[in-house]
Design a protein around this motif. Structure first.
Motif, PDB file in Angstrom:
ATOM      1  N   ARG A 116       0.950  -1.254  -0.060  1.00  0.00           N
ATOM      2  CA  ARG A 116      -0.169  -0.046   0.006  1.00  0.00           C
ATOM      3  C   ARG A 116       0.912   1.311  -0.030  1.00  0.00           C
ATOM      4  NH1 ARG A 116      -2.609  -0.956   5.569  1.00  0.00           N
ATOM      5  NH2 ARG A 116      -0.650  -1.869   5.988  1.00  0.00           N
ATOM      6  N   SER A 117       1.934   1.110   0.840  1.00  0.00           N
ATOM      7  CA  SER A 117       2.730   2.491   0.929  1.00  0.00           C
ATOM      8  C   SER A 117       4.138   2.119   0.797  1.00  0.00           C
ATOM      9  CB  SER A 117       2.659   3.027   2.381  1.00  0.00           C
ATOM     10  OG  SER A 117       3.056   2.168   3.538  1.00  0.00           O
ATOM     11  N   VAL A 118       4.709   2.557  -0.143  1.00  0.00           N
ATOM     12  CA  VAL A 118       6.200   2.147  -0.531  1.00  0.00           C
ATOM     13  C   VAL A 118       7.089   3.447  -0.500  1.00  0.00           C
ATOM     14  CG1 VAL A 118       7.861   1.097  -1.894  1.00  0.00           C
ATOM     15  CG2 VAL A 118       5.553   0.088  -1.586  1.00  0.00           C
ATOM     16  N   LEU A 119       7.873   3.607   0.550  1.00  0.00           N
ATOM     17  CA  LEU A 119       8.602   5.071   0.756  1.00  0.00           C
ATOM     18  C   LEU A 119      10.033   5.126   0.305  1.00  0.00           C
ATOM     19  CD1 LEU A 119       8.460   7.883   2.220  1.00  0.00           C
ATOM     20  CD2 LEU A 119       9.290   6.513   4.378  1.00  0.00           C
ATOM     21  N   GLY A 177       6.471  -1.179   2.578  1.00  0.00           N
ATOM     22  CA  GLY A 177       7.802  -1.291   1.920  1.00  0.00           C
ATOM     23  C   GLY A 177       8.709  -0.012   1.828  1.00  0.00           C
ATOM     24  N   LEU A 178      10.016  -0.087   1.601  1.00  0.00           N
ATOM     25  CA  LEU A 178      10.899   0.723   1.536  1.00  0.00           C
ATOM     26  C   LEU A 178      11.643   0.597   0.163  1.00  0.00           C
ATOM     27  CD1 LEU A 178      12.176   0.410   5.152  1.00  0.00           C
ATOM     28  CD2 LEU A 178      11.090   2.358   4.331  1.00  0.00           C
ATOM     29  N   ILE A 179      12.009   1.741  -0.315  1.00  0.00           N
ATOM     30  CA  ILE A 179      13.000   1.797  -1.450  1.00  0.00           C
ATOM     31  C   ILE A 179      14.105   2.670  -1.139  1.00  0.00           C
ATOM     32  CG2 ILE A 179      13.396   2.812  -3.937  1.00  0.00           C
ATOM     33  CD1 ILE A 179      10.452   2.226  -4.489  1.00  0.00           C
ATOM     34  N   LEU A 180      15.316   1.923  -0.805  1.00  0.00           N
ATOM     35  CA  LEU A 180      16.626   2.556  -0.326  1.00  0.00           C
ATOM     36  C   LEU A 180      17.297   3.172  -1.552  1.00  0.00           C
ATOM     37  CD1 LEU A 180      17.724   0.018   2.285  1.00  0.00           C
ATOM     38  CD2 LEU A 180      16.054   1.936   2.643  1.00  0.00           C
ATOM     39  N   ASP A 181      17.132   4.397  -1.652  1.00  0.00           N
ATOM     40  CA  ASP A 181      17.538   5.214  -2.961  1.00  0.00           C
ATOM     41  C   ASP A 181      19.162   5.202  -3.081  1.00  0.00           C
ATOM     42  OD1 ASP A 181      17.067   6.286  -5.184  1.00  0.00           O
ATOM     43  OD2 ASP A 181      16.448   7.952  -4.694  1.00  0.00           O
ATOM     44  N   LEU A 182      19.548   4.933  -4.391  1.00  0.00           N
ATOM     45  CA  LEU A 182      20.950   5.154  -4.616  1.00  0.00           C
ATOM     46  C   LEU A 182      21.019   6.338  -5.896  1.00  0.00           C
ATOM     47  CD1 LEU A 182      22.581   1.658  -4.643  1.00  0.00           C
ATOM     48  CD2 LEU A 182      22.219   3.305  -2.789  1.00  0.00           C
ATOM     49  N   GLU A 183      19.753   6.733  -6.393  1.00  0.00           N
ATOM     50  CA  GLU A 183      19.546   7.551  -7.579  1.00  0.00           C
ATOM     51  C   GLU A 183      19.552   8.975  -7.317  1.00  0.00           C
ATOM     52  OE1 GLU A 183      17.447   7.873 -11.819  1.00  0.00           O
ATOM     53  OE2 GLU A 183      16.603   7.353 -10.067  1.00  0.00           O
ATOM     54  N   GLY A 185      -0.662   0.222  -4.798  1.00  0.00           N
ATOM     55  CA  GLY A 185      -0.205   1.040  -3.683  1.00  0.00           C
ATOM     56  C   GLY A 185       0.429   2.214  -4.306  1.00  0.00           C
ATOM     57  N   LYS A 186       1.011   3.007  -3.385  1.00  0.00           N
ATOM     58  CA  LYS A 186       1.759   4.265  -3.964  1.00  0.00           C
ATOM     59  C   LYS A 186       2.995   4.368  -3.418  1.00  0.00           C
ATOM     60  CE  LYS A 186       0.306   9.220  -4.657  1.00  0.00           C
ATOM     61  NZ  LYS A 186       0.165   8.920  -6.188  1.00  0.00           N
ATOM     62  N   THR A 187       3.996   4.909  -4.164  1.00  0.00           N
ATOM     63  CA  THR A 187       5.441   5.306  -3.724  1.00  0.00           C
ATOM     64  C   THR A 187       5.349   6.700  -2.915  1.00  0.00           C
ATOM     65  OG1 THR A 187       5.605   6.185  -5.951  1.00  0.00           O
ATOM     66  CG2 THR A 187       6.668   3.890  -5.258  1.00  0.00           C
ATOM     67  N   LEU A 188       6.159   6.893  -2.049  1.00  0.00           N
ATOM     68  CA  LEU A 188       5.979   7.973  -1.285  1.00  0.00           C
ATOM     69  C   LEU A 188       7.226   8.720  -1.039  1.00  0.00           C
ATOM     70  CD1 LEU A 188       3.812   6.386   1.668  1.00  0.00           C
ATOM     71  CD2 LEU A 188       2.956   7.534  -0.599  1.00  0.00           C
ATOM     72  N   ILE A 189       7.207   9.923  -0.467  1.00  0.00           N
ATOM     73  CA  ILE A 189       8.474  10.643  -0.544  1.00  0.00           C
ATOM     74  C   ILE A 189       8.614  11.173   1.059  1.00  0.00           C
ATOM     75  CG2 ILE A 189       8.695  11.443  -2.790  1.00  0.00           C
ATOM     76  CD1 ILE A 189       7.653  14.094  -2.190  1.00  0.00           C
ATOM     77  N   HIS A 190       7.692  10.942   1.956  1.00  0.00           N
ATOM     78  CA  HIS A 190       7.480  11.608   3.192  1.00  0.00           C
ATOM     79  C   HIS A 190       6.900  10.739   4.098  1.00  0.00           C
ATOM     80  CE1 HIS A 190       7.212  14.504   6.588  1.00  0.00           C
ATOM     81  NE2 HIS A 190       7.942  15.161   6.313  1.00  0.00           N
TER      82      HIS A 190
END
Length: 289
Positions: A11-14, A34-40, A219-224
């Motif tokens: 549902r929520s992927v930050l 979920g989490l996206i640990l960002d390298l980009e 779900g949706k990707t999130l930034i906060h």
């Protein structure tokens, strides 16, 4: 379950910057699926290698509970991509998120790269759809490999590529959103909506979540972090939806063999029963988290 063997809550992927150790620590306490640990995008060039090490260490720590932890690598053709892909594969996250995937051939090449680097079977590919080329080829992209598990809409880049604007209702993006959804559903994989940029506009964010849910996104990707709880609530079945699903199943079972079954004045068919079972299966998984 939309073609998937079992429902995985997304549902929520930050997005969390891999270079920010404090943010990675905070992520352990967030009620996020979920989490996206960002390298980009979230990492400056001088911090790319440190971010890679931090993200891989975070995955290896096993400290994120039942959250699905992924790593977003730098894109194909950048000077960091190959090292990112190899390191992420070795760390073994739930997924490796790749930006600007443009073709089925790129999917197959990425999968070959993951396998060559020893990625465990559970490490899936998540492909970002961010360009007109990707939208036109999204059906082939979605079906390119069994290792591809999730499509992620990169709506900011799509708006940029279209020379469009971010507007309420997202009219300029509707075609891309729906084509991508069709491709994901045909392939039996998950699909995540893009981010909402204005973290202070709670009303606009929630409206966009409702739109994504109604379209059929998982779900949706999130930034906060402030976006997590409203997103979770909107992408979960409501109390009314759960009660209605239970009522449909009760009516169906009570009317077995009678020919015509109704619930609250509506005729019930097999497709309604399948949808009700899906609602209750999702509710059951979420309730146990």
């Amino acid at each position: 379950m939309g073609g998937q063997a079992a429902y995985t809550p997304r549902r929520s992927v930050l997005y969390m910057p891999g270079s920010n150790e404090r943010a990675l620590e905070k992520a352990k306490t967030l009620p996020v699926d979920g989490l996206i640990l960002d390298l980009e995008d979230a990492v400056a060039p001088d911090h790319k290698e440190a971010a890679r090490e931090n993200a891989c260490a975070a995955v290896a720590s096993g400290a994120y509970g039942n959250r699905e932890v992924t790593i977003r690598v730098n894109g194909i053709g950048t000077r960091w991509h190959e090292a990112d892909l190899a390191a992420a594969a070795a760390a073994g996250p739930a997924g490796v998120v790749v930006p600007k995937v443009g073709s089925a051939d790129e999917v197959r090449s990425l999968v070959a790269g993951l396998e060559a680097a020893g990625a465990p079977e559970h490490t899936k590919l998540w492909a970002m759809i961010e360009t007109p080329r990707a939208v036109f080829d999204v059906r082939e992209i979605a079906a390119a490999s069994p290792r591809l598990a999730v499509l992620v809409l990169g709506t900011n880049d799509l708006v940029k590529e279209l020379h469009a604007d971010h507007v309420p209702g997202r009219g300029p993006l509707v075609t891309a959103l729906q084509l991508s959804l069709l491709a994901a559903r045909e392939a039996g994989i998950a699909i995540l909506d893009g981010v909402h940029n204005d973290v202070k506009n709670a009303e606009g964010f929630e409206a966009e979540c409702v739109q994504g849910r109604d379209f059929g996104f998982d779900g949706k990707t999130l930034i906060h972090p402030a976006q997590v709880e409203p997103c979770n609530a909107i992408f979960a079945p409501s109390e009314d939806a759960v009660a209605d699903a239970r009522g449909i199943l009760e009516a169906w079972e009570a009317g077995a063999g009678s020919g015509v079954v109704t619930h609250n004045g509506r005729m019930i068919e097999n497709l309604h029963v399948d949808m009700a079972r899906r609602v209750l299966a999702i509710h059951d998984v979420i309730s146990k988290r």
